[in-house]
Design a protein around this motif. Structure first.
Motif, PDB file in Angstrom:
ATOM      1  N   ASP A   1     -10.526   2.165   4.701  1.00  0.00           N
ATOM      2  CA  ASP A   1      -9.407   1.860   3.803  1.00  0.00           C
ATOM      3  C   ASP A   1      -8.297   2.904   3.867  1.00  0.00           C
ATOM      4  O   ASP A   1      -7.443   2.968   2.996  1.00  0.00           O
ATOM      5  CB  ASP A   1      -9.919   1.750   2.358  1.00  0.00           C
ATOM      6  CG  ASP A   1     -10.541   3.057   1.864  1.00  0.00           C
ATOM      7  OD1 ASP A   1     -10.862   3.917   2.728  1.00  0.00           O
ATOM      8  OD2 ASP A   1     -10.684   3.222   0.645  1.00  0.00           O
ATOM      9  N   PHE A   2      -8.316   3.736   4.935  1.00  0.00           N
ATOM     10  CA  PHE A   2      -7.351   4.846   5.019  1.00  0.00           C
ATOM     11  C   PHE A   2      -5.909   4.359   4.962  1.00  0.00           C
ATOM     12  O   PHE A   2      -5.061   4.945   4.298  1.00  0.00           O
ATOM     13  CB  PHE A   2      -7.584   5.638   6.307  1.00  0.00           C
ATOM     14  CG  PHE A   2      -6.633   6.801   6.470  1.00  0.00           C
ATOM     15  CD1 PHE A   2      -6.802   7.970   5.749  1.00  0.00           C
ATOM     16  CD2 PHE A   2      -5.556   6.720   7.354  1.00  0.00           C
ATOM     17  CE1 PHE A   2      -5.925   9.043   5.894  1.00  0.00           C
ATOM     18  CE2 PHE A   2      -4.675   7.787   7.501  1.00  0.00           C
ATOM     19  CZ  PHE A   2      -4.868   8.945   6.781  1.00  0.00           C
ATOM     20  N   TRP A   3      -5.610   3.246   5.657  1.00  0.00           N
ATOM     21  CA  TRP A   3      -4.243   2.751   5.745  1.00  0.00           C
ATOM     22  C   TRP A   3      -3.923   1.704   4.682  1.00  0.00           C
ATOM     23  O   TRP A   3      -2.870   1.059   4.737  1.00  0.00           O
ATOM     24  CB  TRP A   3      -3.968   2.181   7.137  1.00  0.00           C
ATOM     25  CG  TRP A   3      -3.919   3.244   8.187  1.00  0.00           C
ATOM     26  CD1 TRP A   3      -4.898   3.582   9.065  1.00  0.00           C
ATOM     27  CD2 TRP A   3      -2.824   4.136   8.445  1.00  0.00           C
ATOM     28  NE1 TRP A   3      -4.495   4.635   9.858  1.00  0.00           N
ATOM     29  CE2 TRP A   3      -3.221   4.982   9.508  1.00  0.00           C
ATOM     30  CE3 TRP A   3      -1.543   4.296   7.893  1.00  0.00           C
ATOM     31  CZ2 TRP A   3      -2.390   5.980  10.017  1.00  0.00           C
ATOM     32  CZ3 TRP A   3      -0.725   5.282   8.410  1.00  0.00           C
ATOM     33  CH2 TRP A   3      -1.137   6.116   9.453  1.00  0.00           C
ATOM     34  N   SER A   4      -4.815   1.524   3.712  1.00  0.00           N
ATOM     35  CA  SER A   4      -4.531   0.553   2.657  1.00  0.00           C
ATOM     36  C   SER A   4      -3.358   0.993   1.792  1.00  0.00           C
ATOM     37  O   SER A   4      -2.589   0.170   1.294  1.00  0.00           O
ATOM     38  CB  SER A   4      -5.774   0.345   1.785  1.00  0.00           C
ATOM     39  OG  SER A   4      -6.178   1.570   1.185  1.00  0.00           O
ATOM     40  N   ASP A   5      -3.223   2.301   1.614  1.00  0.00           N
ATOM     41  CA  ASP A   5      -2.055   2.872   0.932  1.00  0.00           C
ATOM     42  C   ASP A   5      -1.222   3.582   1.991  1.00  0.00           C
ATOM     43  O   ASP A   5      -1.484   4.731   2.351  1.00  0.00           O
ATOM     44  CB  ASP A   5      -2.496   3.851  -0.159  1.00  0.00           C
ATOM     45  CG  ASP A   5      -1.324   4.375  -0.992  1.00  0.00           C
ATOM     46  OD1 ASP A   5      -0.178   4.339  -0.493  1.00  0.00           O
ATOM     47  OD2 ASP A   5      -1.551   4.840  -2.127  1.00  0.00           O
ATOM     48  N   ASN A   6      -0.218   2.883   2.510  1.00  0.00           N
ATOM     49  CA  ASN A   6       0.528   3.392   3.658  1.00  0.00           C
ATOM     50  C   ASN A   6       1.222   4.711   3.363  1.00  0.00           C
ATOM     51  O   ASN A   6       1.215   5.636   4.185  1.00  0.00           O
ATOM     52  CB  ASN A   6       1.560   2.345   4.106  1.00  0.00           C
ATOM     53  CG  ASN A   6       2.212   2.728   5.423  1.00  0.00           C
ATOM     54  OD1 ASN A   6       1.548   2.856   6.436  1.00  0.00           O
ATOM     55  ND2 ASN A   6       3.526   2.923   5.394  1.00  0.00           N
ATOM     56  N   ARG A   7       1.839   4.843   2.172  1.00  0.00           N
ATOM     57  CA  ARG A   7       2.574   6.072   1.852  1.00  0.00           C
ATOM     58  C   ARG A   7       1.627   7.264   1.750  1.00  0.00           C
ATOM     59  O   ARG A   7       1.927   8.354   2.229  1.00  0.00           O
ATOM     60  CB  ARG A   7       3.348   5.892   0.547  1.00  0.00           C
ATOM     61  CG  ARG A   7       4.427   4.830   0.621  1.00  0.00           C
ATOM     62  CD  ARG A   7       5.216   4.735  -0.662  1.00  0.00           C
ATOM     63  NE  ARG A   7       6.035   5.904  -0.882  1.00  0.00           N
ATOM     64  CZ  ARG A   7       6.806   6.064  -1.946  1.00  0.00           C
ATOM     65  NH1 ARG A   7       6.848   5.154  -2.886  1.00  0.00           N
ATOM     66  NH2 ARG A   7       7.533   7.145  -2.076  1.00  0.00           N
ATOM     67  N   GLN A   8       0.461   7.052   1.118  1.00  0.00           N
ATOM     68  CA  GLN A   8      -0.513   8.130   0.996  1.00  0.00           C
ATOM     69  C   GLN A   8      -1.048   8.515   2.370  1.00  0.00           C
ATOM     70  O   GLN A   8      -1.247   9.705   2.673  1.00  0.00           O
ATOM     71  CB  GLN A   8      -1.657   7.691   0.070  1.00  0.00           C
ATOM     72  CG  GLN A   8      -2.636   8.789  -0.298  1.00  0.00           C
ATOM     73  CD  GLN A   8      -2.034   9.832  -1.207  1.00  0.00           C
ATOM     74  OE1 GLN A   8      -1.027   9.585  -1.851  1.00  0.00           O
ATOM     75  NE2 GLN A   8      -2.634  11.016  -1.236  1.00  0.00           N
TER      76      GLN A   8
ATOM     77  N   ILE B   1       8.149  16.681  -5.233  1.00  0.00           N
ATOM     78  CA  ILE B   1       6.775  16.540  -5.727  1.00  0.00           C
ATOM     79  C   ILE B   1       6.374  15.077  -5.881  1.00  0.00           C
ATOM     80  O   ILE B   1       5.379  14.777  -6.530  1.00  0.00           O
ATOM     81  CB  ILE B   1       6.598  17.283  -7.085  1.00  0.00           C
ATOM     82  CG1 ILE B   1       7.757  16.989  -8.048  1.00  0.00           C
ATOM     83  CG2 ILE B   1       6.461  18.753  -6.852  1.00  0.00           C
ATOM     84  CD1 ILE B   1       7.704  15.704  -8.740  1.00  0.00           C
ATOM     85  N   GLU B   2       7.139  14.184  -5.291  1.00  0.00           N
ATOM     86  CA  GLU B   2       6.773  12.764  -5.352  1.00  0.00           C
ATOM     87  C   GLU B   2       5.387  12.568  -4.748  1.00  0.00           C
ATOM     88  O   GLU B   2       5.085  13.077  -3.671  1.00  0.00           O
ATOM     89  CB  GLU B   2       7.787  11.917  -4.576  1.00  0.00           C
ATOM     90  CG  GLU B   2       7.533  10.444  -4.710  1.00  0.00           C
ATOM     91  CD  GLU B   2       8.481   9.620  -3.851  1.00  0.00           C
ATOM     92  OE1 GLU B   2       8.786   8.489  -4.232  1.00  0.00           O
ATOM     93  OE2 GLU B   2       8.889  10.125  -2.798  1.00  0.00           O
ATOM     94  N   ASP B   3       4.538  11.859  -5.448  1.00  0.00           N
ATOM     95  CA  ASP B   3       3.177  11.540  -5.016  1.00  0.00           C
ATOM     96  C   ASP B   3       2.224  12.730  -5.047  1.00  0.00           C
ATOM     97  O   ASP B   3       1.096  12.624  -4.602  1.00  0.00           O
ATOM     98  CB  ASP B   3       3.159  10.953  -3.578  1.00  0.00           C
ATOM     99  CG  ASP B   3       3.969   9.681  -3.482  1.00  0.00           C
ATOM    100  OD1 ASP B   3       4.070   8.970  -4.481  1.00  0.00           O
ATOM    101  OD2 ASP B   3       4.508   9.426  -2.393  1.00  0.00           O
ATOM    102  N   THR B   4       2.659  13.901  -5.553  1.00  0.00           N
ATOM    103  CA  THR B   4       1.767  15.052  -5.592  1.00  0.00           C
ATOM    104  C   THR B   4       1.308  15.376  -7.001  1.00  0.00           C
ATOM    105  O   THR B   4       0.242  15.922  -7.190  1.00  0.00           O
ATOM    106  CB  THR B   4       2.441  16.297  -4.981  1.00  0.00           C
ATOM    107  OG1 THR B   4       3.615  16.617  -5.745  1.00  0.00           O
ATOM    108  CG2 THR B   4       2.808  16.070  -3.530  1.00  0.00           C
ATOM    109  N   ILE B   5       2.111  15.075  -8.016  1.00  0.00           N
ATOM    110  CA  ILE B   5       1.673  15.226  -9.399  1.00  0.00           C
ATOM    111  C   ILE B   5       2.128  13.987 -10.165  1.00  0.00           C
ATOM    112  O   ILE B   5       3.031  13.267  -9.731  1.00  0.00           O
ATOM    113  CB  ILE B   5       2.242  16.499 -10.065  1.00  0.00           C
ATOM    114  CG1 ILE B   5       3.753  16.398 -10.213  1.00  0.00           C
ATOM    115  CG2 ILE B   5       1.849  17.740  -9.334  1.00  0.00           C
ATOM    116  CD1 ILE B   5       4.347  17.517 -11.028  1.00  0.00           C
ATOM    117  N   GLU B   6       1.507  13.770 -11.265  1.00  0.00           N
ATOM    118  CA  GLU B   6       1.805  12.571 -12.031  1.00  0.00           C
ATOM    119  C   GLU B   6       2.905  12.852 -13.041  1.00  0.00           C
ATOM    120  O   GLU B   6       2.736  13.648 -13.958  1.00  0.00           O
ATOM    121  CB  GLU B   6       0.540  12.095 -12.760  1.00  0.00           C
ATOM    122  CG  GLU B   6       0.645  10.704 -13.324  1.00  0.00           C
ATOM    123  CD  GLU B   6       0.757   9.633 -12.255  1.00  0.00           C
ATOM    124  OE1 GLU B   6       1.455   8.627 -12.506  1.00  0.00           O
ATOM    125  OE2 GLU B   6       0.177   9.805 -11.166  1.00  0.00           O
TER     126      GLU B   6
END
Length: 338
Positions: free
Chosen positions: A4-11, A185-190
């Motif tokens: 499932d590595f590529w299920s979240d493309n941005r991550q 910090i996009e995608d690194t902290i909530e």
């Protein structure tokens, strides 16, 4: 290899970028180790069988290696939580009228050239032109490993003293511009942003950008109601893209606000005094009556104002970070030796 590595493309892309950066770092150190091993073996051979040409070749190979190792050792000091991230750099013209706006544009050009020299990618997200010349403000993302770690040394007010090209009497003027630098910090902290807390306006973009400019309301101005923070983006070709970028900028500014709150609270609990001179110049560029660039925090200076304004900022960045590292080392020593 996870299914499932590529299920979240941005991550997945973020992980791949991190992997590439780490691989490059490890490969660089391994190559240096190999070169040093080869030079060591050659030096032992020369002790047994001297060869003047070979000795010169070995000697000439050492200084570049020393320089490269010095830079890599310095990079090890960039160990802050966000130092390895991309940087979002904003420039705001301060007091000084048209001269200040021109100064802001000079700084923008300087940092873009600095980024180019370091092979960092840049993208201008917002660019507000001055009425006569220069820029009122500009925001640019600088993408590259340790971009934020390096550029956080530039935060503060920068001063320019020169004979004004906008003064008919050609008198000396002092101009100010403020530099803000935040990590991406996009995608690194909530960062939680409720839709009802955002007020969005659209307007027609200005400046270069193609046929859509001045024909569609593609530019976006986003206001965070609880804090009053306003961000704008007019660089992308569609309103949807500009909304996405504006939201990213808003997240970064909210993160910066939270960081400042935590730092102030930590300083209060430790009994430290918060600096009262925030906003005063951290660095001055003087081109009349003499040429000098001086950092008032580190006393680093140069008379090569032309080179500095063309992007040669590293000496000032290094001096600041070295001083910060020395301060941390002194604090650790003091704690370990009460």
């Amino acid at each position: 290899m996870a299914p499932d590595f590529w299920s979240d493309n941005r991550q997945a892309q973020a992980h791949m970028q991190q992997l590439t950066a780490l691989r490059e770092e490890v490969t660089t150190w391994e190559q240096i180790a190999t070169q040093l091993k080869d030079l060591h073996e050659l030096s032992k051979m020369l002790e047994e069988e001297p060869d003047n040409d070979m000795q010169e070749e070995v000697a000439s190979a050492i200084p570049p290696l020393e320089e490269q190792i010095g830079k890599l050792e310095f990079a090890l000091m960039l160990s802050g939580e966000h130092d390895a991230k991309n940087a979002i750099l904003s420039i705001h013209a301060g007091s000084g009228g048209v001269d200040a706006q021109d100064w802001a544009e000079m700084l923008l050009r300087m940092y873009l050239r600095w980024a180019e020299q370091h092979r960092f990618r840049t993208q201008i997200y917002d660019y507000s032109e001055g009425e006569e010349a220069g820029v009122k403000s500009a925001t640019v993302e600088i993408e590259g490993r340790y971009a934020y770690g390096y550029l956080r040394s530039e935060i503060g007010t920068h001063r320019l003293i020169r004979l004004s090209p906008f003064d008919a009497a050609h008198r000396r003027h002092t101009s100010f511009a403020k530099i803000e630098v935040m990590p991406d910090i996009e995608d690194t902290i909530e960062i939680s942003i409720r839709p009802e807390d955002i007020e969005v306006d659209t307007y027609r973009a200005t400046g270069a950008g193609g046929q859509h400019v001045n024909k569609t309301d593609s530019a976006v101005r986003m206001r965070h109601i609880p804090t009053g923070i306003v961000v704008t983006c007019q660089n992308e070709r569609s309103q949807i893209q500009n909304r996405e970028v504006a939201l990213k900028l808003l997240k970064a500014r909210l993160f910066e606000l939270e960081q400042k709150k935590r730092e102030e609270e930590a300083a209060r609990l430790k009994g430290e005094n918060v600096q009262a001179d925030f906003g005063t110049q951290i660095r001055s560029v003087i081109v009349h009556p003499y040429n000098i660039v001086k950092d008032h925090r580190t006393n680093q200076e140069t008379s090569d104002t032309t080179g500095y304004l063309a992007g040669d900022v590293d000496a000032f960045i290094y001096a600041y970070l070295q001083e910060q590292a020395s301060g941390v080392e002194s604090a650790i020593t003091a704690d370990s030796n009460p």
